[in-house]
Scaffold this active site. Structure first.
Site, PDB file in Angstrom:
ATOM      1  N   ASP A  43       3.502   3.800   8.302  1.00  0.00           N
ATOM      2  CA  ASP A  43       4.017   2.454   8.573  1.00  0.00           C
ATOM      3  C   ASP A  43       5.055   2.078   7.514  1.00  0.00           C
ATOM      4  O   ASP A  43       5.036   2.612   6.412  1.00  0.00           O
ATOM      5  CB  ASP A  43       2.891   1.407   8.466  1.00  0.00           C
ATOM      6  CG  ASP A  43       1.756   1.704   9.403  1.00  0.00           C
ATOM      7  OD1 ASP A  43       2.006   2.309  10.455  1.00  0.00           O
ATOM      8  OD2 ASP A  43       0.622   1.335   9.057  1.00  0.00           O
TER       9      ASP A  43
HETATM   10  N1  URA Z   1      -2.830   4.626   8.881  1.00  0.00           N
HETATM   11  C1  URA Z   1      -2.215   3.431   8.822  1.00  0.00           C
HETATM   12  O1  URA Z   1      -2.799   2.424   9.157  1.00  0.00           O
HETATM   13  N2  URA Z   1      -0.940   3.409   8.410  1.00  0.00           N
HETATM   14  C2  URA Z   1      -0.261   4.491   8.030  1.00  0.00           C
HETATM   15  O2  URA Z   1       0.906   4.396   7.644  1.00  0.00           O
HETATM   16  C3  URA Z   1      -0.917   5.724   8.079  1.00  0.00           C
HETATM   17  C4  URA Z   1      -2.202   5.775   8.523  1.00  0.00           C
END
Ligand code: URA
Length: 243
Positions: free
Chosen positions: A105
């Site tokens: 993310d």
């Molecule tokens: N899980 C998440 O919630 N975000 C990420 O970036 C990777 C795994």
């Protein structure tokens, strides 16, 4: 695809096919650590580790593998329609077209692998191959045994039950807890949703490992190519599940 060992050695530029046969008969060639003296032996150039006098040989291919320490605030995509910075903008000097393997993310930092090897991307992202991804999360509140059990058992999210995670507490603070989570799935915002579901929203999230690949030697925003040991690991991964 399997090819004869002497053909592999000549394609790797070690010696002519005839001279390669002599190397094999002289016991100077190993396949996955075992000396092979049989001329008909077939090898898989994608997955087998072939050494001559202890030196690893590779057929040149066009694949490249890059490890990036993604900072927070950067998008895991190749291009953004709104021209926001993406992970590709951080790869100065790379001419080959690479794509991120899975995604982090925007607000997550940590290890991201980028490659032009579609087969490897499949192996790392498909849950069937169970490549473990390790995260360090700082969550709101105090995590207790009950929370750990819930995460380890599997959490029912709107897209189904999560596979069991491995979780350990790293440090407890007054109002937050730092935990390590190991999962092999890669659903959208999975770790955040899992922690939300147990009532401990994430304050910060960092991925530290993808299988045996780690952030070793990288500072935030930096990238590097894989070292030989990591390349061998990739080769082994690619070999798993193929004949
Ligand atoms: N899980 C998440 O919630 N975000 C990420 O970036 C990777 C795994």
């Amino acid at each position: 695809m399997q090819i004869r060992l002497q053909k592999f050695l000549s394609q790797a530029g070690i010696a002519s096919r005839r001279a390669s046969e002599t190397l094999i008969l002289d016991g100077r060639v190993t396949v996955n650590g075992i000396t092979v003296k049989e001329l008909g032996t077939k090898v898989n150039p994608e997955s087998d580790i072939i050494e001559v006098d202890g030196k690893i040989c590779n057929i040149k291919d066009d694949y490249i593998y890059i490890l990036l320490y993604k900072p927070k605030g950067i998008l895991t995509s190749v291009k953004d329609p709104f021209k926001r910075p993406t992970v590709i903008d951080l790869l100065k000097g790379i001419k080959e077209k690479v794509v991120p393997v899975g995604r982090l993310d925007k607000d997550t930092e940590g290890l991201l692998l980028l490659t032009n090897d579609g087969d490897l991307t499949y192996k790392i992202t498909h849950p069937r191959f169970e490549v473990v991804k390790t995260y360090i999360a700082r969550v709101e509140g105090t995590i207790d045994e009950k929370d750990i059990k819930a995460l380890e058992k599997g959490i029912m999210l709107e897209d189904g039950l999560t596979s069991p995670a491995k979780v350990r507490i790293i440090k407890k603070f007054d109002k937050s807890t730092v935990i390590e989570l190991k999962i092999h799935e890669g659903r959208k915002r999975q770790v955040r949703r899992m922690c939300d579901a147990i009532g401990h929203p994430i304050i910060s999230l960092k991925r530290t490992q993808i299988g045996r690949l780690s952030l070793k030697g990288l500072k935030v925003g930096q990238w590097r190519y894989l070292n030989q040991e990591e390349m061998n690991y990739i080769k082994r991964l690619k070999g798993e599940g193929s004949d």
